[in-house]
Design a protein around this motif. Structure first.
Motif, PDB file in Angstrom:
ATOM      1  N   ALA A 242       0.967  -1.260  -0.135  1.00  0.00           N
ATOM      2  CA  ALA A 242       0.007  -0.026  -0.015  1.00  0.00           C
ATOM      3  C   ALA A 242       0.967   1.273  -0.024  1.00  0.00           C
ATOM      4  O   ALA A 242       0.398   2.328  -0.577  1.00  0.00           O
ATOM      5  CB  ALA A 242      -0.932   0.135   1.239  1.00  0.00           C
ATOM      6  N   GLU A 243       2.040   1.177   0.532  1.00  0.00           N
ATOM      7  CA  GLU A 243       2.861   2.247   0.787  1.00  0.00           C
ATOM      8  C   GLU A 243       3.409   2.735  -0.497  1.00  0.00           C
ATOM      9  O   GLU A 243       3.795   3.652  -0.861  1.00  0.00           O
ATOM     10  CB  GLU A 243       3.851   2.031   1.775  1.00  0.00           C
ATOM     11  CG  GLU A 243       3.465   2.137   3.000  1.00  0.00           C
ATOM     12  CD  GLU A 243       4.364   1.492   4.237  1.00  0.00           C
ATOM     13  OE1 GLU A 243       5.525   1.047   3.792  1.00  0.00           O
ATOM     14  OE2 GLU A 243       4.004   1.332   5.387  1.00  0.00           O
ATOM     15  N   ASN A 244       3.861   1.846  -1.599  1.00  0.00           N
ATOM     16  CA  ASN A 244       4.096   1.853  -2.911  1.00  0.00           C
ATOM     17  C   ASN A 244       2.935   2.239  -3.677  1.00  0.00           C
ATOM     18  O   ASN A 244       2.249   1.159  -4.346  1.00  0.00           O
ATOM     19  CB  ASN A 244       4.812   0.482  -3.066  1.00  0.00           C
ATOM     20  CG  ASN A 244       5.515   0.698  -4.705  1.00  0.00           C
ATOM     21  OD1 ASN A 244       5.122   1.564  -5.587  1.00  0.00           O
ATOM     22  ND2 ASN A 244       6.756   0.062  -4.829  1.00  0.00           N
ATOM     23  N   VAL A 245       2.756   3.438  -3.925  1.00  0.00           N
ATOM     24  CA  VAL A 245       1.579   4.017  -4.887  1.00  0.00           C
ATOM     25  C   VAL A 245       1.253   3.492  -6.050  1.00  0.00           C
ATOM     26  O   VAL A 245       0.319   2.956  -6.352  1.00  0.00           O
ATOM     27  CB  VAL A 245       1.612   5.639  -4.799  1.00  0.00           C
ATOM     28  CG1 VAL A 245       0.259   5.908  -5.440  1.00  0.00           C
ATOM     29  CG2 VAL A 245       1.658   6.255  -3.374  1.00  0.00           C
ATOM     30  N   GLU A 246       2.530   3.227  -6.817  1.00  0.00           N
ATOM     31  CA  GLU A 246       2.621   2.777  -8.037  1.00  0.00           C
ATOM     32  C   GLU A 246       2.107   1.375  -8.239  1.00  0.00           C
ATOM     33  O   GLU A 246       1.213   0.921  -8.932  1.00  0.00           O
ATOM     34  CB  GLU A 246       3.703   3.014  -9.062  1.00  0.00           C
ATOM     35  CG  GLU A 246       3.883   4.612  -8.972  1.00  0.00           C
ATOM     36  CD  GLU A 246       5.062   4.926 -10.089  1.00  0.00           C
ATOM     37  OE1 GLU A 246       6.129   3.855 -10.229  1.00  0.00           O
ATOM     38  OE2 GLU A 246       5.296   5.832 -10.431  1.00  0.00           O
ATOM     39  N   LEU A 247       2.940   0.451  -7.178  1.00  0.00           N
ATOM     40  CA  LEU A 247       2.516  -0.680  -7.284  1.00  0.00           C
ATOM     41  C   LEU A 247       0.995  -1.082  -6.738  1.00  0.00           C
ATOM     42  O   LEU A 247       0.351  -2.042  -7.296  1.00  0.00           O
ATOM     43  CB  LEU A 247       3.504  -1.431  -6.131  1.00  0.00           C
ATOM     44  CG  LEU A 247       3.296  -3.137  -5.987  1.00  0.00           C
ATOM     45  CD1 LEU A 247       3.277  -3.779  -7.452  1.00  0.00           C
ATOM     46  CD2 LEU A 247       4.247  -3.586  -4.950  1.00  0.00           C
ATOM     47  N   ALA A 248       0.759  -0.375  -5.861  1.00  0.00           N
ATOM     48  CA  ALA A 248      -0.866  -0.560  -5.229  1.00  0.00           C
ATOM     49  C   ALA A 248      -1.665  -0.323  -6.387  1.00  0.00           C
ATOM     50  O   ALA A 248      -2.866  -0.901  -6.609  1.00  0.00           O
ATOM     51  CB  ALA A 248      -0.922   0.279  -4.007  1.00  0.00           C
ATOM     52  N   GLU A 249      -1.360   0.890  -7.017  1.00  0.00           N
ATOM     53  CA  GLU A 249      -2.315   0.959  -8.210  1.00  0.00           C
ATOM     54  C   GLU A 249      -2.441  -0.204  -9.010  1.00  0.00           C
ATOM     55  O   GLU A 249      -3.551  -0.442  -9.777  1.00  0.00           O
ATOM     56  CB  GLU A 249      -2.160   2.099  -8.722  1.00  0.00           C
ATOM     57  CG  GLU A 249      -3.152   2.655 -10.000  1.00  0.00           C
ATOM     58  CD  GLU A 249      -2.617   3.718 -10.995  1.00  0.00           C
ATOM     59  OE1 GLU A 249      -3.614   4.273 -11.705  1.00  0.00           O
ATOM     60  OE2 GLU A 249      -1.166   3.904 -11.052  1.00  0.00           O
ATOM     61  N   SER A 250      -1.291  -0.396  -9.524  1.00  0.00           N
ATOM     62  CA  SER A 250      -1.153  -1.537 -10.683  1.00  0.00           C
ATOM     63  C   SER A 250      -1.795  -2.863 -10.315  1.00  0.00           C
ATOM     64  O   SER A 250      -2.203  -3.541 -11.244  1.00  0.00           O
ATOM     65  CB  SER A 250       0.093  -1.757 -10.859  1.00  0.00           C
ATOM     66  OG  SER A 250       0.857  -2.483  -9.903  1.00  0.00           O
TER      67      SER A 250
ATOM     68  N   ARG B  27      -9.943   6.878 -11.600  1.00  0.00           N
ATOM     69  CA  ARG B  27      -9.759   8.161 -11.134  1.00  0.00           C
ATOM     70  C   ARG B  27      -8.379   8.349  -9.688  1.00  0.00           C
ATOM     71  O   ARG B  27      -8.421   7.215  -9.362  1.00  0.00           O
ATOM     72  CB  ARG B  27     -10.941   8.896 -10.611  1.00  0.00           C
ATOM     73  CG  ARG B  27     -11.671   9.374 -11.594  1.00  0.00           C
ATOM     74  CD  ARG B  27     -13.122  10.253 -11.287  1.00  0.00           C
ATOM     75  NE  ARG B  27     -12.596  11.280 -10.416  1.00  0.00           N
ATOM     76  CZ  ARG B  27     -13.330  11.996  -9.645  1.00  0.00           C
ATOM     77  NH1 ARG B  27     -14.632  11.714  -9.445  1.00  0.00           N
ATOM     78  NH2 ARG B  27     -13.091  12.906  -8.976  1.00  0.00           N
ATOM     79  N   GLN B  28      -7.790   9.290  -9.668  1.00  0.00           N
ATOM     80  CA  GLN B  28      -6.744   9.353  -8.833  1.00  0.00           C
ATOM     81  C   GLN B  28      -7.142   8.732  -7.539  1.00  0.00           C
ATOM     82  O   GLN B  28      -8.164   9.324  -6.922  1.00  0.00           O
ATOM     83  CB  GLN B  28      -6.092  10.672  -8.617  1.00  0.00           C
ATOM     84  CG  GLN B  28      -4.811  10.653  -7.857  1.00  0.00           C
ATOM     85  CD  GLN B  28      -3.952  12.100  -7.785  1.00  0.00           C
ATOM     86  OE1 GLN B  28      -4.823  12.754  -8.292  1.00  0.00           O
ATOM     87  NE2 GLN B  28      -2.914  12.279  -7.013  1.00  0.00           N
ATOM     88  N   ALA B  29      -6.597   7.809  -6.790  1.00  0.00           N
ATOM     89  CA  ALA B  29      -6.863   7.292  -5.483  1.00  0.00           C
ATOM     90  C   ALA B  29      -6.979   8.370  -4.507  1.00  0.00           C
ATOM     91  O   ALA B  29      -6.256   8.987  -4.543  1.00  0.00           O
ATOM     92  CB  ALA B  29      -6.052   5.910  -5.256  1.00  0.00           C
ATOM     93  N   VAL B  30      -7.852   8.239  -3.589  1.00  0.00           N
ATOM     94  CA  VAL B  30      -7.803   9.023  -2.360  1.00  0.00           C
ATOM     95  C   VAL B  30      -6.808   8.354  -1.258  1.00  0.00           C
ATOM     96  O   VAL B  30      -6.353   7.480  -1.522  1.00  0.00           O
ATOM     97  CB  VAL B  30      -9.273   9.145  -1.553  1.00  0.00           C
ATOM     98  CG1 VAL B  30     -10.082   9.471  -3.067  1.00  0.00           C
ATOM     99  CG2 VAL B  30      -9.710   7.500  -1.171  1.00  0.00           C
ATOM    100  N   SER B  31      -6.626   9.281  -0.128  1.00  0.00           N
ATOM    101  CA  SER B  31      -6.042   8.729   0.781  1.00  0.00           C
ATOM    102  C   SER B  31      -6.356   7.362   1.321  1.00  0.00           C
ATOM    103  O   SER B  31      -7.521   7.138   1.556  1.00  0.00           O
ATOM    104  CB  SER B  31      -5.585   9.905   1.784  1.00  0.00           C
ATOM    105  OG  SER B  31      -6.885   9.871   2.654  1.00  0.00           O
ATOM    106  N   ALA B  32      -5.313   6.652   2.163  1.00  0.00           N
ATOM    107  CA  ALA B  32      -5.545   5.580   2.792  1.00  0.00           C
ATOM    108  C   ALA B  32      -6.617   5.612   3.837  1.00  0.00           C
ATOM    109  O   ALA B  32      -7.500   4.997   4.159  1.00  0.00           O
ATOM    110  CB  ALA B  32      -4.377   5.042   3.103  1.00  0.00           C
TER     111      ALA B  32
END
Length: 304
Positions: free
Chosen positions: A104-112, A173-178
């Motif tokens: 979750a801390e790796n934004v690009e990995l979490a999105e992918s 759409r761009q993810a919101v905060s955790a």
């Protein structure tokens, strides 16, 4: 032990060490391409068998070579999976993975690896998906991708551009905060457990979409359900028929907040969500038991 045996053992040890060192990366590559942990594990087995026949003395970059083998095996399996998906009962969702906080801390990995993005990747052709994943997620060079997919570097650049445009047009759409995602999931959980489902109107986006995957084994909607009122009616209908105690355990699936739903203490499914502007815009409910084997322990995912 003779010299030939010693050399052979050293090569085997070297091959084994390299495979183990990169195993989590290879699994992540295969999973991103396939959306199935079970198939990704099969790809890793096939990769290991082929890696064992390689003359390591001719390999300059072991990581790149292993990624190349994994990609080719995943491409073969992805093409075969297309026929399975065409015969699948109802919507097909990726296999959910229980993930550690570092994902979750790796934004690009979490999105992918999010359910929403994995479904977008499903709309690409096998080759487009391989090129996009290797380039955008793992930052593999065009020459190396070309070797993995049997295309020229120039063709790979064109494929990458086309795939990127396709994904950008459909990207969530761009993810919101955790914190906001967790708050939305917790509100959803309270509504489920208290039975006060009309309270979900404050949590669900007006045009929320619910996709459920039962695989023909568990009951699920055969088509996506759109609209907050319709989603609430669907959930209420399922809860009423269950005539049992429904609970939700907060967890992280594919790098995002999710719920493991239980009926009378027994796992019923995994509910992942997509949150936009503080409201749940997408619900992905996996009930197929064959896809629930990776929620008891964390699956390590890496991009390096």
């Amino acid at each position: 032990m003779n010299e030939a045996s010693t050399v052979g053992n050293d090569a085997t040890d070297q091959a084994t060490g390299a495979f183990i060192a990169h195993r989590n990366l290879l699994f992540t590559v295969a999973y991103e391409m396939l959306g199935s942990a079970a198939d990704a594990e099969d790809v890793l087995q096939e990769t290991w068998l082929r890696w064992g026949t390689v003359d390591l003395g001719q390999v300059q970059d072991q990581r790149a070579y292993l990624v190349r083998i994994t990609t080719r095996q995943a491409l073969n399996r992805l093409r075969a999976m297309k026929r399975r998906k065409e015969a699948y009962v109802g919507p097909w969702l990726p296999e959910p993975l229980l993930t550690a906080p570092d994902v979750a801390e790796n934004v690009e990995l979490a999105e992918s690896v999010s359910m929403a993005m994995m479904l977008v990747l499903e709309t690409l052709s096998p080759t487009e998906r391989a090129v996009f994943v290797l380039r955008e997620v793992f930052d593999v060079g065009y020459d190396e991708i070309a070797a993995a997919v049997d295309k020229s570097p120039a063709a790979v650049r064109q494929i990458a551009h086309r795939a990127r445009q396709h994904v950008d047009a459909r990207r969530p759409r761009q993810a919101v905060s955790a914190d906001k995602s967790q708050a939305a999931v917790q509100a959803f959980r309270r509504a489920l457990e208290t039975g006060k489902l009309q309270g979900l109107l404050d949590v669900l986006a007006p045009e929320v979409v619910l996709v459920s995957d039962g695989g023909g084994v568990k009951k699920a909607a055969l088509r996506p359900i759109t609209g907050a009122e319709k989603v609430i009616r669907f959930i209420a209908g399922g809860s009423a028929k269950a005539e049992a105690t429904l609970t939700g355990d907060a967890t992280e699936v594919n790098g995002h907040p999710a719920l493991v739903l239980r009926v009378n203490g027994e796992i019923d499914g995994v509910m992942a969500v997509r949150v936009e502007d503080g409201r749940i815009a997408g619900i992905y409910y996996v009930r197929n038991p064959e896809k629930l084997t990776r929620i008891a322990s964390q699956t390590p995912l890496v991009v390096r």
